[in-house]
Motif scaffolding. Sequence first.
Motif, mmCIF file in Angstrom:
data_model
loop_
_atom_site.group_PDB
_atom_site.id
_atom_site.type_symbol
_atom_site.label_atom_id
_atom_site.label_comp_id
_atom_site.label_asym_id
_atom_site.label_seq_id
_atom_site.Cartn_x
_atom_site.Cartn_y
_atom_site.Cartn_z
ATOM 1 N N VAL A 1 0.864 -1.179 0.000
ATOM 2 C CA VAL A 1 0.000 0.000 0.000
ATOM 3 C C VAL A 1 0.905 1.235 0.000
ATOM 4 O O VAL A 1 1.952 1.223 0.658
ATOM 5 N N PRO A 2 0.559 2.305 -0.721
ATOM 6 C CA PRO A 2 1.422 3.491 -0.771
ATOM 7 C C PRO A 2 1.709 4.057 0.631
ATOM 8 O O PRO A 2 0.810 4.572 1.304
ATOM 9 N N ALA A 3 2.949 3.943 1.058
ATOM 10 C CA ALA A 3 3.341 4.344 2.408
ATOM 11 C C ALA A 3 3.126 5.827 2.659
ATOM 12 O O ALA A 3 2.733 6.221 3.757
ATOM 13 N N ASP A 4 3.350 6.666 1.648
ATOM 14 C CA ASP A 4 3.175 8.101 1.844
ATOM 15 C C ASP A 4 1.711 8.445 2.125
ATOM 16 O O ASP A 4 1.416 9.312 2.956
ATOM 17 N N LEU A 5 0.793 7.746 1.476
ATOM 18 C CA LEU A 5 -0.627 8.004 1.705
ATOM 19 C C LEU A 5 -1.066 7.472 3.071
ATOM 20 O O LEU A 5 -1.864 8.113 3.762
ATOM 21 N N VAL A 6 -0.525 6.332 3.462
ATOM 22 C CA VAL A 6 -0.830 5.797 4.791
ATOM 23 C C VAL A 6 -0.289 6.729 5.867
ATOM 24 O O VAL A 6 -0.952 6.965 6.885
ATOM 25 N N ALA A 7 0.881 7.299 5.661
ATOM 26 C CA ALA A 7 1.446 8.247 6.631
ATOM 27 C C ALA A 7 0.495 9.429 6.821
ATOM 28 O O ALA A 7 0.247 9.853 7.955
ATOM 29 N N ARG A 8 -0.040 9.953 5.731
ATOM 30 C CA ARG A 8 -1.009 11.065 5.823
ATOM 31 C C ARG A 8 -2.271 10.643 6.552
ATOM 32 O O ARG A 8 -2.773 11.354 7.424
#
Length: 98
Positions: free
Chosen positions: A69-76
């Motif tokens: 899963v896109p880590a940058d989107l999960v971080a947000r």
Amino acid sequence: MEPELCRTMKEVRLGVDAADAALIALLARRFGYMRAAARIKQDRDAVRDEDRKQAVTDAAVEAARVQGVPADLVARLWEDLVETSIAYEDREWARIRG
């Protein structure tokens, strides 16, 4: 139905709706833990714990990477989730202690 098996938008939407319902159930459980934290913590300053916030977000980002899963989107998303959880815990802390 698994996403890879969907052939129509109706199937996709049914899957999304089912996933959303499962997420809401998990959020209810998470917020229950926030109520427990508010009940247990004696000091309101303990409600915000930046080290814990970072650890939770880091763990979510790593889990996202493992799942593809896109880590940058999960971080947000986790930034918002944890901040919302902190706000809820703070509100519950104040409610419990009057």
